[in-house]
Design a protein around this motif. Structure first.
Motif, PDB file in Angstrom:
ATOM      1  N   ARG A 157       8.874  69.651 -42.353  1.00  0.00           N
ATOM      2  CA  ARG A 157       9.202  69.460 -43.762  1.00  0.00           C
ATOM      3  C   ARG A 157       9.711  70.769 -44.360  1.00  0.00           C
ATOM      4  O   ARG A 157       9.268  71.868 -43.983  1.00  0.00           O
ATOM      5  N   GLY A 158      10.619  70.651 -45.330  1.00  0.00           N
ATOM      6  CA  GLY A 158      11.168  71.841 -45.964  1.00  0.00           C
ATOM      7  C   GLY A 158      10.122  72.644 -46.709  1.00  0.00           C
ATOM      8  O   GLY A 158      10.129  73.880 -46.681  1.00  0.00           O
ATOM      9  N   GLY A 159       9.199  71.961 -47.378  1.00  0.00           N
ATOM     10  CA  GLY A 159       8.140  72.663 -48.098  1.00  0.00           C
ATOM     11  C   GLY A 159       7.260  73.484 -47.179  1.00  0.00           C
ATOM     12  O   GLY A 159       6.852  74.597 -47.516  1.00  0.00           O
ATOM     13  N   ASP A 160       6.978  72.935 -45.982  1.00  0.00           N
ATOM     14  CA  ASP A 160       6.185  73.681 -45.001  1.00  0.00           C
ATOM     15  C   ASP A 160       6.940  74.912 -44.507  1.00  0.00           C
ATOM     16  O   ASP A 160       6.338  75.950 -44.225  1.00  0.00           O
ATOM     17  N   ALA A 161       8.260  74.803 -44.407  1.00  0.00           N
ATOM     18  CA  ALA A 161       9.067  75.944 -43.965  1.00  0.00           C
ATOM     19  C   ALA A 161       8.993  77.080 -44.980  1.00  0.00           C
ATOM     20  O   ALA A 161       8.844  78.254 -44.617  1.00  0.00           O
ATOM     21  N   VAL A 162       9.103  76.733 -46.258  1.00  0.00           N
ATOM     22  CA  VAL A 162       9.016  77.756 -47.306  1.00  0.00           C
ATOM     23  C   VAL A 162       7.649  78.428 -47.275  1.00  0.00           C
ATOM     24  O   VAL A 162       7.536  79.662 -47.394  1.00  0.00           O
TER      25      VAL A 162
END
Length: 221
Positions: free
Chosen positions: A32-37
């Motif tokens: 997920r993009g949020g996890d990447a951030v």
């Protein structure tokens, strides 16, 4: 290289993790993009491999956010979006390179190497050993080491992977390239060259791991 893979397709992600790890890279995977951030806030990476079709946010927004936050980490976009305009959008959002799915794994490795060379102005260290990647110079306790271009490339790779075991195949692929007409014995020869130059107090040690390859260790005398 230390890589962050952002990919929601489990099959592709596992394939990439296996292949990249076999090539000597350290790979963290999030879907997920949020996890990447969140991951980027706590760890540093040499390169991001970013899918665009993520389940929570669009990958383009992840890319833009990274750049807005001042991150200069190279981003390789890996996406099924393959029109010219979609590729332009990815690069304009802050991507450094764009590879469409389906892809050839060897091309992915080559693009990662190219991105890393492009980044070029950083430095590496391991104990008393320091490497200036921009100047292509290495020093041990401040004393310059006389290294050939191949010796420097090998040493830089080992320092990036310090305290981790790397196979001879991984070294060959990273330092000589996939199509190089050399054998694994060549790696042993060049490791021998480096060992003769990495001597003295606090010099890192290149350990041979039977049946695996090598590991560069930081040691204190």
């Amino acid at each position: 290289m230390n890589l962050l893979l952002i990919e929601d397709d489990t099959g592709i992600a596992r394939f990439l993790q296996r292949g990249l790890s076999a090539a000597g890279h350290q790979v963290d995977w999030v879907a997920r993009g949020g996890d990447a951030v969140e991951q980027m806030a706590h760890r540093s990476y040499d390169t991001l491999i970013l899918d665009l079709g993520l389940p929570d946010v669009d990958g383009l927004d992840v890319c833009r956010l990274m750049r807005q936050q001042g991150s200069g980490v190279p981003i390789l976009i890996l996406s099924a979006r393959d029109t010219p305009q979609q590729r332009v959008d990815g690069l304009d959002a802050g991507g450094d390179d764009y590879l469409t799915k389906p892809f050839h794994f060897q091309e992915l490795l080559a693009r990662l190497r190219a991105l890393h060379r492009r980044g070029g102005g950083d430095s590496l260290c391991c104990g008393a050993l320091s490497l200036d990647l921009a100047a292509h110079q290495a020093a041990l306790q401040g004393v310059p080491l006389a290294l050939s271009a191949r010796e420097f490339a090998l040493l830089a790779f080992l320092v990036r992977q310090q305290n981790r075991a790397v196979s001879r195949t991984a070294v060959l692929n990273e330092v000589w390239g996939l199509n190089a007409e050399v054998t694994e014995n060549t790696v042993d020869v060049y490791v021998g060259y480096l060992r003769r130059k990495l001597t003295g107090p606090n010099a890192p040690r290149i350990e041979t791991i039977r049946g695996v390859g090598f590991r560069l260790e930081h040691r204190l005398s």
